[in-house]
Design an enzyme around this catalytic site. Sequence first.
Site, PDB file in Angstrom:
ATOM      1  N   TYR A 160       0.818  -1.209   0.000  1.00  0.00           N
ATOM      2  CA  TYR A 160       0.000   0.000   0.000  1.00  0.00           C
ATOM      3  C   TYR A 160       0.849   1.255   0.000  1.00  0.00           C
ATOM      4  CZ  TYR A 160       0.817   0.992   4.987  1.00  0.00           C
ATOM      5  OH  TYR A 160       1.382   1.322   6.192  1.00  0.00           O
TER       6      TYR A 160
ATOM      7  N   ARG B  45       8.166   4.138  -4.666  1.00  0.00           N
ATOM      8  CA  ARG B  45       8.227   3.206  -3.529  1.00  0.00           C
ATOM      9  C   ARG B  45       7.208   2.081  -3.702  1.00  0.00           C
ATOM     10  NH1 ARG B  45       7.416   5.573   2.426  1.00  0.00           N
ATOM     11  NH2 ARG B  45       5.276   5.764   1.696  1.00  0.00           N
TER      12      ARG B  45
ATOM     13  N   LYS C 133       6.377  -1.809   1.971  1.00  0.00           N
ATOM     14  CA  LYS C 133       5.188  -1.230   2.623  1.00  0.00           C
ATOM     15  C   LYS C 133       4.034  -2.229   2.466  1.00  0.00           C
ATOM     16  CE  LYS C 133       3.199   3.366   3.351  1.00  0.00           C
ATOM     17  NZ  LYS C 133       3.350   3.369   4.807  1.00  0.00           N
TER      18      LYS C 133
ATOM     19  N   GLU D 121      12.205   2.840  14.155  1.00  0.00           N
ATOM     20  CA  GLU D 121      11.363   3.956  13.692  1.00  0.00           C
ATOM     21  C   GLU D 121      10.091   3.961  14.531  1.00  0.00           C
ATOM     22  OE1 GLU D 121      10.029   3.308   9.621  1.00  0.00           O
ATOM     23  OE2 GLU D 121       9.930   1.151   9.960  1.00  0.00           O
TER      24      GLU D 121
HETATM   25  N1  PDD Z   1       2.764   5.146   7.461  1.00  0.00           N
HETATM   26  N2  PDD Z   1       7.441   4.145   9.108  1.00  0.00           N
HETATM   27  C1  PDD Z   1       6.334   3.401   9.124  1.00  0.00           C
HETATM   28  C2  PDD Z   1       6.366   2.068   9.759  1.00  0.00           C
HETATM   29  C3  PDD Z   1       5.159   3.897   8.521  1.00  0.00           C
HETATM   30  O1  PDD Z   1       4.046   3.142   8.513  1.00  0.00           O
HETATM   31  C4  PDD Z   1       5.165   5.190   7.930  1.00  0.00           C
HETATM   32  C5  PDD Z   1       3.964   5.764   7.264  1.00  0.00           C
HETATM   33  C6  PDD Z   1       6.355   5.928   7.973  1.00  0.00           C
HETATM   34  C7  PDD Z   1       6.454   7.279   7.337  1.00  0.00           C
HETATM   35  O2  PDD Z   1       6.492   7.147   5.944  1.00  0.00           O
HETATM   36  P1  PDD Z   1       6.063   8.346   4.990  1.00  0.00           P
HETATM   37  O3  PDD Z   1       6.921   9.507   5.332  1.00  0.00           O
HETATM   38  O4  PDD Z   1       6.383   7.853   3.625  1.00  0.00           O
HETATM   39  O5  PDD Z   1       4.645   8.603   5.230  1.00  0.00           O
HETATM   40  C8  PDD Z   1       7.482   5.371   8.552  1.00  0.00           C
HETATM   41  C9  PDD Z   1       1.587   5.508   6.713  1.00  0.00           C
HETATM   42  C10 PDD Z   1       1.270   6.967   6.701  1.00  0.00           C
HETATM   43  C11 PDD Z   1       0.421   4.644   7.166  1.00  0.00           C
HETATM   44  O6  PDD Z   1       0.650   3.455   7.339  1.00  0.00           O
HETATM   45  O7  PDD Z   1      -0.701   5.127   7.294  1.00  0.00           O
END
Ligand code: PDD
Length: 273
Positions: free
Chosen positions: A28, A47, A140, A173
């Site tokens: 996703y 990505r 992801k 993270e």
């Molecule tokens: N999540 N790390 C994890 C585990 C995440 O799920 C996310 C984002 C991030 C930040 O990634 P980005 O800057 O690309 O949004 C880091 C999304 C927003 C979600 O699962 O809803």
Amino acid sequence: MVDDKIMPFEQLDKAYLDRGLYFGDGVYEVLRSYDGRIFALEEHLRRFANSLAAIEITGVDIADIRPRVTGIFEKAGIANAKIYFHVTRGSEPRYHKGGKDLKPNFLLTICGLPDDTKAKTNGIIVSTYPDLRWKRCDIKSLNLLPNIMAVRDAAKKGCDEAILVDDKGFITEGSGSAFFAVRSGELCVSPLAANILPSITRGFVLRAAGDIGMKVVEKQFTTQQAIAADELLIGVTTRDVVPVVKFDGHIIGDGKPGKYTNALACEFRKFTK
Ligand code: PDD
């Protein structure tokens, strides 16, 4: 049987047979718009393509995803929108290996995304949780159970985000965000590897740091080092840059958003304008 209704497989909506549901077999993206313009679309699509390739979902063309995303965005007419989409391997009666003729399923949702002004102004409180995830967090994927357990634990403690800690005591993270520390004017963050998501926001925060002359140190750090940091912050698409003022009950700095975090947030806003 769906709830109490009995029916043959053929009459089941394909959503009930989606491999995403049984196995989390899909990937996703979450992206957003600011004032009527989608932010970092190409970065998110890149990505997404990497995630699809990593789990070998074939037959999905990014060139087809792009107009779907932009088309629905234009139709919805939401200036500040959150756009979620996923692709799963397809639908069939539950079978681990998956049949040959599976056709990937696409799902997209779009909704308004209010600015998280309170969190940005006051900062948030976070707690730690063991990083129980698998060894390919750079993908992801739809498998988010450990992330859900972590953030639910944080919520129980009155915290806004869970910061994940690996078996060696290093922070990876946030459960749904990138995590940063500021020490002596330097920005510290975990290096990109299979154990963290290549966060798009992370990339822009590092660029922002460069633009304001902050040195970036891409090296893992421990919870003790986080507690001793001058400032902490998270970064995520849906919230941008958010200061962290308390970490596992320890007040960070003077308990208010720090000057470097504010400068990074300000610089970050320039990208989104
Ligand atoms: N999540 N790390 C994890 C585990 C995440 O799920 C996310 C984002 C991030 C930040 O990634 P980005 O800057 O690309 O949004 C880091 C999304 C927003 C979600 O699962 O809803």
